[in-house]
Design a protein around this motif. Structure first.
Motif, PDB file in Angstrom:
ATOM      1  N   GLU A 197      -5.505   1.490  10.206  1.00  0.00           N
ATOM      2  CA  GLU A 197      -5.219   1.673   8.782  1.00  0.00           C
ATOM      3  C   GLU A 197      -5.870   0.566   7.953  1.00  0.00           C
ATOM      4  O   GLU A 197      -6.423   0.838   6.888  1.00  0.00           O
ATOM      5  CB  GLU A 197      -3.708   1.688   8.535  1.00  0.00           C
ATOM      6  N   GLN A 198      -5.846  -0.659   8.451  1.00  0.00           N
ATOM      7  CA  GLN A 198      -6.479  -1.766   7.745  1.00  0.00           C
ATOM      8  C   GLN A 198      -7.987  -1.555   7.645  1.00  0.00           C
ATOM      9  O   GLN A 198      -8.582  -1.788   6.587  1.00  0.00           O
ATOM     10  CB  GLN A 198      -6.176  -3.085   8.453  1.00  0.00           C
ATOM     11  N   ILE A 199      -8.600  -1.089   8.729  1.00  0.00           N
ATOM     12  CA  ILE A 199     -10.043  -0.824   8.726  1.00  0.00           C
ATOM     13  C   ILE A 199     -10.372   0.284   7.731  1.00  0.00           C
ATOM     14  O   ILE A 199     -11.326   0.180   6.961  1.00  0.00           O
ATOM     15  CB  ILE A 199     -10.534  -0.469  10.147  1.00  0.00           C
ATOM     16  N   CYS A 213       4.315   0.641   2.135  1.00  0.00           N
ATOM     17  CA  CYS A 213       4.396  -0.322   3.225  1.00  0.00           C
ATOM     18  C   CYS A 213       3.627  -1.587   2.853  1.00  0.00           C
ATOM     19  O   CYS A 213       2.705  -1.552   2.048  1.00  0.00           O
ATOM     20  CB  CYS A 213       3.899   0.259   4.537  1.00  0.00           C
ATOM     21  N   LEU A 214       4.043  -2.692   3.443  1.00  0.00           N
ATOM     22  CA  LEU A 214       3.354  -3.956   3.245  1.00  0.00           C
ATOM     23  C   LEU A 214       2.080  -3.972   4.081  1.00  0.00           C
ATOM     24  O   LEU A 214       2.005  -3.318   5.125  1.00  0.00           O
ATOM     25  CB  LEU A 214       4.255  -5.116   3.661  1.00  0.00           C
ATOM     26  N   ALA A 215       1.096  -4.735   3.645  1.00  0.00           N
ATOM     27  CA  ALA A 215      -0.169  -4.831   4.382  1.00  0.00           C
ATOM     28  C   ALA A 215       0.075  -5.300   5.813  1.00  0.00           C
ATOM     29  O   ALA A 215      -0.628  -4.893   6.732  1.00  0.00           O
ATOM     30  CB  ALA A 215      -1.116  -5.766   3.668  1.00  0.00           C
ATOM     31  N   THR A 216       1.088  -6.138   6.006  1.00  0.00           N
ATOM     32  CA  THR A 216       1.389  -6.649   7.343  1.00  0.00           C
ATOM     33  C   THR A 216       1.952  -5.576   8.266  1.00  0.00           C
ATOM     34  O   THR A 216       2.008  -5.776   9.471  1.00  0.00           O
ATOM     35  CB  THR A 216       2.386  -7.822   7.255  1.00  0.00           C
ATOM     36  N   GLN A 217       2.360  -4.435   7.714  1.00  0.00           N
ATOM     37  CA  GLN A 217       2.922  -3.347   8.516  1.00  0.00           C
ATOM     38  C   GLN A 217       1.877  -2.302   8.906  1.00  0.00           C
ATOM     39  O   GLN A 217       2.182  -1.371   9.632  1.00  0.00           O
ATOM     40  CB  GLN A 217       4.056  -2.646   7.747  1.00  0.00           C
ATOM     41  N   TYR A 232       0.841  -1.194   0.000  1.00  0.00           N
ATOM     42  CA  TYR A 232       0.000   0.000   0.000  1.00  0.00           C
ATOM     43  C   TYR A 232       0.874   1.240   0.000  1.00  0.00           C
ATOM     44  O   TYR A 232       2.003   1.229   0.448  1.00  0.00           O
ATOM     45  CB  TYR A 232      -0.932   0.003   1.222  1.00  0.00           C
ATOM     46  N   HIS A 233       0.308   2.317  -0.526  1.00  0.00           N
ATOM     47  CA  HIS A 233       1.001   3.598  -0.609  1.00  0.00           C
ATOM     48  C   HIS A 233       0.169   4.637   0.136  1.00  0.00           C
ATOM     49  O   HIS A 233      -0.580   5.382  -0.480  1.00  0.00           O
ATOM     50  CB  HIS A 233       1.196   4.000  -2.068  1.00  0.00           C
TER      51      HIS A 233
END
Length: 116
Positions: A29-31, A20-24, A12-13
């Motif tokens: 932010e994920q929500i 950054c990676l989705a895991t970071q 993601y940007h």
């Protein structure tokens, strides 16, 4: 035994200069990303057809500045502007506004549901 290939972790940007990676991502932010994806999926989509009435006025995507070609996947915003679907989806993930008028899309999207 064959090894299963793991799917690549999405990148993601959050900002133009930040990757950054989705895991970071934090939970918040994920929500937010899931909410944006959900809102984007509610926006109308279709394919560009130069035979339609509005095609005389709209010939290019103002994000990539490329002419529309018959069959291009497009998405329209509540302000009635159309864009290449990939262009506007990427744009909306960074800024949930119309790229032409900088009008918040979520407010217009929500008001369109209230009038139905």
């Amino acid at each position: 035994m064959m090894k299963k290939e793991q799917a690549p972790v999405p990148v993601y940007h959050p900002m133009p200069s930040q990757t950054c990676l989705a895991t970071q991502l934090t939970e918040e932010e994920q929500i937010r990303i899931e909410q944006l994806i959900g809102l984007i999926q509610h926006l109308p989509k279709g394919v560009y057809d130069p035979g339609r009435d509005w095609s005389e006025k709209i010939r290019e995507c103002v994000i990539c500045m490329m002419d529309f070609v018959y069959g291009d996947p497009i998405r329209s915003l509540p302000c009635m502007r159309i864009y290449h679907m990939n262009c506007i989806d990427d744009w909306l993930m960074c800024s949930f506004t119309c790229s032409s008028y900088v009008e918040p899309v979520d407010a217009a999207l929500l008001s369109s549901y209230e009038t139905k």
